[in-house]
Design a protein around this motif. Structure first.
Motif, PDB file in Angstrom:
ATOM      1  N   LEU A  52       0.829  -1.197   0.000  1.00  0.00           N
ATOM      2  CA  LEU A  52       0.000   0.000   0.000  1.00  0.00           C
ATOM      3  C   LEU A  52       0.864   1.248   0.000  1.00  0.00           C
ATOM      4  CD1 LEU A  52      -2.835   1.321   0.218  1.00  0.00           C
ATOM      5  CD2 LEU A  52      -2.557   1.230   2.694  1.00  0.00           C
ATOM      6  N   GLU A  53       0.521   2.200  -0.855  1.00  0.00           N
ATOM      7  CA  GLU A  53       1.221   3.475  -0.895  1.00  0.00           C
ATOM      8  C   GLU A  53       0.347   4.577  -0.312  1.00  0.00           C
ATOM      9  OE1 GLU A  53       2.675   4.536  -4.781  1.00  0.00           O
ATOM     10  OE2 GLU A  53       3.782   2.653  -4.986  1.00  0.00           O
ATOM     11  N   LEU A  54       1.005   5.535   0.321  1.00  0.00           N
ATOM     12  CA  LEU A  54       0.359   6.776   0.745  1.00  0.00           C
ATOM     13  C   LEU A  54       0.926   7.872  -0.140  1.00  0.00           C
ATOM     14  CD1 LEU A  54       0.603   6.559   4.639  1.00  0.00           C
ATOM     15  CD2 LEU A  54      -1.365   6.009   3.196  1.00  0.00           C
ATOM     16  N   HIS A  55       0.060   8.576  -0.820  1.00  0.00           N
ATOM     17  CA  HIS A  55       0.469   9.709  -1.642  1.00  0.00           C
ATOM     18  C   HIS A  55       0.121  10.970  -0.859  1.00  0.00           C
ATOM     19  CE1 HIS A  55       0.221   7.314  -5.684  1.00  0.00           C
ATOM     20  NE2 HIS A  55       1.053   6.773  -4.794  1.00  0.00           N
ATOM     21  N   LEU A  56       1.141  11.677  -0.431  1.00  0.00           N
ATOM     22  CA  LEU A  56       0.962  12.889   0.357  1.00  0.00           C
ATOM     23  C   LEU A  56       1.071  14.075  -0.601  1.00  0.00           C
ATOM     24  CD1 LEU A  56       3.279  11.777   3.270  1.00  0.00           C
ATOM     25  CD2 LEU A  56       0.794  11.612   3.177  1.00  0.00           C
ATOM     26  N   GLY A  57      -0.066  14.655  -0.944  1.00  0.00           N
ATOM     27  CA  GLY A  57      -0.122  15.708  -1.941  1.00  0.00           C
ATOM     28  C   GLY A  57      -0.326  17.077  -1.321  1.00  0.00           C
ATOM     29  N   VAL A  58       0.430  18.048  -1.815  1.00  0.00           N
ATOM     30  CA  VAL A  58       0.343  19.425  -1.324  1.00  0.00           C
ATOM     31  C   VAL A  58      -0.980  20.041  -1.764  1.00  0.00           C
ATOM     32  CG1 VAL A  58       1.357  21.728  -1.488  1.00  0.00           C
ATOM     33  CG2 VAL A  58       2.838  19.722  -1.310  1.00  0.00           C
ATOM     34  N   GLU A  59      -1.644  20.658  -0.816  1.00  0.00           N
ATOM     35  CA  GLU A  59      -2.902  21.352  -1.077  1.00  0.00           C
ATOM     36  C   GLU A  59      -2.739  22.789  -0.598  1.00  0.00           C
ATOM     37  OE1 GLU A  59      -7.185  20.443   0.569  1.00  0.00           O
ATOM     38  OE2 GLU A  59      -6.465  18.800  -0.695  1.00  0.00           O
ATOM     39  N   ALA A  60      -2.806  23.741  -1.530  1.00  0.00           N
ATOM     40  CA  ALA A  60      -2.530  25.149  -1.219  1.00  0.00           C
ATOM     41  C   ALA A  60      -3.397  25.683  -0.081  1.00  0.00           C
ATOM     42  CB  ALA A  60      -2.721  26.004  -2.466  1.00  0.00           C
ATOM     43  N   ASP A  61      -4.664  25.348  -0.071  1.00  0.00           N
ATOM     44  CA  ASP A  61      -5.562  25.841   0.987  1.00  0.00           C
ATOM     45  C   ASP A  61      -5.844  24.745   2.012  1.00  0.00           C
ATOM     46  OD1 ASP A  61      -7.066  24.269  -0.690  1.00  0.00           O
ATOM     47  OD2 ASP A  61      -8.778  25.615  -0.765  1.00  0.00           O
ATOM     48  N   PHE A  62      -4.807  24.009   2.386  1.00  0.00           N
ATOM     49  CA  PHE A  62      -4.931  22.883   3.308  1.00  0.00           C
ATOM     50  C   PHE A  62      -5.609  23.283   4.607  1.00  0.00           C
ATOM     51  CE2 PHE A  62      -3.252  20.523   6.937  1.00  0.00           C
ATOM     52  CZ  PHE A  62      -3.612  19.238   6.597  1.00  0.00           C
ATOM     53  N   ARG A  63      -6.550  22.441   5.018  1.00  0.00           N
ATOM     54  CA  ARG A  63      -7.190  22.563   6.329  1.00  0.00           C
ATOM     55  C   ARG A  63      -7.290  21.154   6.895  1.00  0.00           C
ATOM     56  NH1 ARG A  63     -10.595  26.090   3.263  1.00  0.00           N
ATOM     57  NH2 ARG A  63     -10.199  28.241   3.868  1.00  0.00           N
ATOM     58  N   PRO A  64      -6.802  20.926   8.110  1.00  0.00           N
ATOM     59  CA  PRO A  64      -6.890  19.571   8.685  1.00  0.00           C
ATOM     60  C   PRO A  64      -8.334  19.100   8.772  1.00  0.00           C
ATOM     61  CG  PRO A  64      -5.504  20.985  10.049  1.00  0.00           C
ATOM     62  CD  PRO A  64      -6.167  21.870   9.022  1.00  0.00           C
ATOM     63  N   ALA A  65      -8.544  17.830   8.503  1.00  0.00           N
ATOM     64  CA  ALA A  65      -9.872  17.244   8.607  1.00  0.00           C
ATOM     65  C   ALA A  65     -10.325  17.278  10.065  1.00  0.00           C
ATOM     66  CB  ALA A  65      -9.870  15.824   8.081  1.00  0.00           C
ATOM     67  N   ARG A  66     -11.547  17.666  10.295  1.00  0.00           N
ATOM     68  CA  ARG A  66     -12.045  17.790  11.661  1.00  0.00           C
ATOM     69  C   ARG A  66     -12.391  16.445  12.285  1.00  0.00           C
ATOM     70  NH1 ARG A  66     -16.174  22.701  11.871  1.00  0.00           N
ATOM     71  NH2 ARG A  66     -16.910  21.308  13.458  1.00  0.00           N
ATOM     72  N   LYS A  67     -12.748  15.469  11.480  1.00  0.00           N
ATOM     73  CA  LYS A  67     -13.140  14.175  12.025  1.00  0.00           C
ATOM     74  C   LYS A  67     -12.217  13.052  11.580  1.00  0.00           C
ATOM     75  CE  LYS A  67     -17.981  15.196  12.694  1.00  0.00           C
ATOM     76  NZ  LYS A  67     -19.336  14.675  12.591  1.00  0.00           N
ATOM     77  N   ALA A  68     -11.018  13.370  11.154  1.00  0.00           N
ATOM     78  CA  ALA A  68     -10.087  12.337  10.711  1.00  0.00           C
ATOM     79  C   ALA A  68      -9.710  11.447  11.896  1.00  0.00           C
ATOM     80  CB  ALA A  68      -8.829  12.980  10.123  1.00  0.00           C
ATOM     81  N   HIS A  69      -9.581  10.167  11.627  1.00  0.00           N
ATOM     82  CA  HIS A  69      -9.187   9.235  12.679  1.00  0.00           C
ATOM     83  C   HIS A  69      -8.699   7.941  12.045  1.00  0.00           C
ATOM     84  CE1 HIS A  69     -13.260   7.827  11.818  1.00  0.00           C
ATOM     85  NE2 HIS A  69     -12.855   6.658  12.290  1.00  0.00           N
ATOM     86  N   GLY A  70      -8.124   7.106  12.842  1.00  0.00           N
ATOM     87  CA  GLY A  70      -7.699   5.784  12.410  1.00  0.00           C
ATOM     88  C   GLY A  70      -7.930   4.804  13.541  1.00  0.00           C
TER      89      GLY A  70
END
Length: 73
Positions: A52-70
């Motif tokens: 499995l790969e994780l592609h970490l892509g730059v986002e100019a107007d990045f905002r952390p996800a409010r409900k992200a979890h694992g």
């Protein structure tokens, strides 16, 4: 039916590649995968864990996800 994932795309803030590399490669031990030259110009980085790969892509107007979890099993 067989199901598999090749990669998951995660957004990162501009200029955070070194910090992400320290965490994903340095702390978690994932392997950095070279990006194709036409995509490398956009910034970001790709890392791999097993198949499995994780592609970490730059986002100019990045905002952390409010409900992200694992979770782990």
């Amino acid at each position: 039916m067989t199901f598999g994932l090749h990669h998951v795309q995660l957004a990162i803030e501009p200029g955070s590649e070194d910090r992400c590399r320290e965490f994903y490669v340095g702390v978690l031990g994932l392997t950095e995968v070279p990006k194709p030259p036409e995509l490398a110009a956009r910034g970001g980085l790709w890392v791999r864990a097993g198949g499995l790969e994780l592609h970490l892509g730059v986002e100019a107007d990045f905002r952390p996800a409010r409900k992200a979890h694992g979770s782990s099993v």
